[in-house]
Design an enzyme around this catalytic site. Structure first.
Site, PDB file in Angstrom:
ATOM      1  N   ARG A  51       0.851  -1.204   0.000  1.00 58.61           N
ATOM      2  CA  ARG A  51       0.000   0.000   0.000  1.00 58.61           C
ATOM      3  C   ARG A  51       0.887   1.254   0.000  1.00 58.61           C
ATOM      4  NH1 ARG A  51      -1.533   1.696   4.615  1.00 58.61           N
ATOM      5  NH2 ARG A  51      -2.348  -0.282   5.396  1.00 58.61           N
ATOM      6  N   TYR A 103     -15.783  18.587 -13.788  1.00 55.13           N
ATOM      7  CA  TYR A 103     -16.236  17.210 -14.016  1.00 55.13           C
ATOM      8  C   TYR A 103     -17.370  16.841 -13.035  1.00 55.13           C
ATOM      9  CZ  TYR A 103     -16.125  12.136 -14.146  1.00 55.13           C
ATOM     10  OH  TYR A 103     -16.491  10.814 -14.239  1.00 55.13           O
ATOM     11  N   ASP A 175      -7.462  19.779 -13.103  1.00 57.60           N
ATOM     12  CA  ASP A 175      -7.708  18.452 -13.661  1.00 57.60           C
ATOM     13  C   ASP A 175      -7.329  18.539 -15.137  1.00 57.60           C
ATOM     14  OD1 ASP A 175      -8.937  16.250 -14.920  1.00 57.60           O
ATOM     15  OD2 ASP A 175     -10.576  16.191 -13.457  1.00 57.60           O
ATOM     16  N   LYS A 200      -8.741   7.766 -19.235  1.00 54.29           N
ATOM     17  CA  LYS A 200      -9.052   8.373 -20.527  1.00 54.29           C
ATOM     18  C   LYS A 200      -7.838   8.286 -21.458  1.00 54.29           C
ATOM     19  CE  LYS A 200     -12.770   9.118 -18.184  1.00 54.29           C
ATOM     20  NZ  LYS A 200     -13.035  10.341 -17.448  1.00 54.29           N
TER      21      LYS A 200
HETATM   22  C1  LIG Z   1     -13.444  10.653 -16.140  1.00 53.96           C
HETATM   23  C2  LIG Z   1     -12.992  11.907 -15.490  1.00 53.96           C
HETATM   24  C3  LIG Z   1     -12.735  11.962 -14.105  1.00 53.96           C
HETATM   25  C4  LIG Z   1     -12.973  10.782 -13.193  1.00 53.96           C
HETATM   26  O1  LIG Z   1     -12.092   9.756 -13.439  1.00 53.96           O
HETATM   27  P1  LIG Z   1     -12.428   8.202 -13.135  1.00 53.96           P
HETATM   28  O2  LIG Z   1     -11.190   7.525 -13.581  1.00 53.96           O
HETATM   29  O3  LIG Z   1     -13.653   7.859 -13.918  1.00 53.96           O
HETATM   30  O4  LIG Z   1     -12.660   8.094 -11.664  1.00 53.96           O
HETATM   31  C5  LIG Z   1     -12.265  13.153 -13.588  1.00 53.96           C
HETATM   32  N1  LIG Z   1     -12.088  14.239 -14.361  1.00 53.96           N
HETATM   33  C6  LIG Z   1     -12.341  14.226 -15.677  1.00 53.96           C
HETATM   34  C7  LIG Z   1     -12.126  15.473 -16.474  1.00 53.96           C
HETATM   35  C8  LIG Z   1     -12.804  13.063 -16.288  1.00 53.96           C
HETATM   36  O5  LIG Z   1     -13.074  13.072 -17.604  1.00 53.96           O
END
Ligand SMILES: *Cc1c(COP(=O)(O)O)cnc(C)c1O
Length: 389
Positions: A51, A103, A175, A200
């Site tokens: 961890r 998001y 982000d 993504k």
């Molecule tokens: C998909 C996404 C998230 C969340 O990520 P997960 O891997 O689905 O938890 C956060 N920010 C953005 C801009 C996203 O497209």
């Protein structure tokens, strides 16, 4: 280990290639372990419990820190785990200024779970730095923004945000999922923490869920590392390896996807069925100049608006090539429908007020031939017209 001055494409291709000292293996092994033998119980080695640290995860963490030009990378079980763990930096009563078009999952956790823990949040249209300045109070601790925002791809001036944060002693967090470090490096623009859903573009193959955080300063890296270890929302070694594998081809994938997005955006704009098109690569996009000043490309996500819900649903049912799904950034094109997907939880009046109509569709370009995609879209529009006559 690749020298830090290497071009980004070189660093991408060699991500995580720390040659295994025992075998010389060309890719980092998947250390599927929970613990590590300690020969000296008084002085534990660099790895004691998985961890806290795992060599496969560490290879990914080093790779993303290098790509974002940060001091410390951290890998989490999902993008939301990276975001939530970062929000644990704050204490009850702290005030955060957060982009209005953040998001959906971030919006949800701030307005439910962290609200119960008394984190105070003001959502602001961050495309206007004046609104951000006006929202600052004596308890404000951080700015959290996203550029481009989802799904209308509004652009926030990241240098202006970093400078407001510096002036007022706030932590600047962003982000960077839509851009990836290939196109935008917010730490270089003055941000303190960059977050990613590696689900993504970084993973890139629609086959895993993962999240990353990168701190610009080592001290912030240590604070996040302590949270990661204590809270425990870590990424497992198999998925860490898969993200590394994805990152190696990010350069060629995203460049091809961006070319396709540009071509599809130009084609869509000529269609009589398309009411509006949002893509920061188009000269008439309101944030185009700012976006160009802080990135090296418009990215691979385009949103477009059809007449109404019936037209959008019809198009999504008739199109054959892209996935119709939640998510983006995969090798296959993905069409998402914000009204029932990312923004389903938002009251319709609020959603419409934010410009996210029932006709809006989000397109994430994949690696298909652009001719095939346009032929598919064209057939989907034309089949619709056939039905009408
Ligand atoms: C998909 C996404 C998230 C969340 O990520 P997960 O891997 O689905 O938890 C956060 N920010 C953005 C801009 C996203 O497209």
């Amino acid at each position: 280990m690749i020298f830090p001055s290497a071009h980004l494409s070189t660093r991408l291709a060699h991500a995580g290639s720390r040659h295994d000292l025992v075998t010389g293996a060309s890719s980092v092994p998947i250390y599927q372990v929970s613990t590590f033998q300690q020969d000296d119980p008084e002085h534990l080695g660099p790895y004691d419990y998985a961890r806290s640290n795992n060599p496969t995860r560490a290879a990914l963490e080093e790779a993303v820190a290098s790509l974002e030009n940060g001091a410390q990378g951290l890998a989490f079980a999902s993008g939301m785990a990276a975001i939530s763990s970062t929000l644990l930096l704050f204490a009850p009563g702290d005030h955060l200024i957060v982009g209005r078009d953040i998001y959906g999952g971030t919006y949800r956790i701030l307005t439910t779970l962290f609200k119960r823990w008394k984190l105070d949040v003001t959502f602001v249209d961050t495309t206007d730095p004046e609104q951000v300045r006006r929202a600052i109070t004596p308890t404000t601790r951080a700015l959290f923004v996203e550029s481009p925002a989802n799904p209308l791809l509004q652009i926030t001036d990241l240098r202006a945000m970093a400078s407001i944060a510096r002036e007022h002693g706030l932590l600047a967090i962003t982000d960077n999922t839509f851009m990836t470090p290939l196109l935008q490096r917010p730490l270089d623009l003055g941000f303190d923490i960059v977050l990613h859903s590696a689900t993504k573009f970084l993973g890139g193959h629609s086959d895993l869920i993962a999240g990353l955080a990168v701190a610009r300063e080592a001290e912030m890296g240590r604070r996040l590392r302590a949270i990661q270890n204590a809270f425990g929302a870590i990424l497992g070694p198999q998925d860490a390896w898969l993200v590394l594998r994805g990152i190696k081809t990010l350069g060629v994938r995203l460049e091809a996807q961006q070319r396709t997005a540009t071509a599809v955006a130009a084609w869509l704009r000529q269609r009589p069925q398309v009411r509006r098109i949002c893509y920061p690569g188009l000269a008439d996009h309101p944030g185009c100049a700012i976006h160009a000043s802080q990135t090296s490309g418009p990215g691979a996500v385009v949103s477009f608006e059809l007449a109404d819900r019936a037209a959008a649903v019809d198009f999504l049912k008739r199109v054959r090539l892209p996935l119709v799904a939640v998510s983006l950034g995969g090798v296959e094109s993905i069409l998402s429908y914000p009204a029932t997907m990312s923004h389903a939880a938002m009251p319709p009046a609020e959603r419409l007020a934010r410009g996210i109509s029932d006709g809006l569709i989000r397109f994430s370009a994949g690696l298909e031939s652009v001719d095939d995609l346009i032929a598919d879209f064209s057939a989907a529009f034309n089949r619709k017209m056939d039905l009408r006559v």
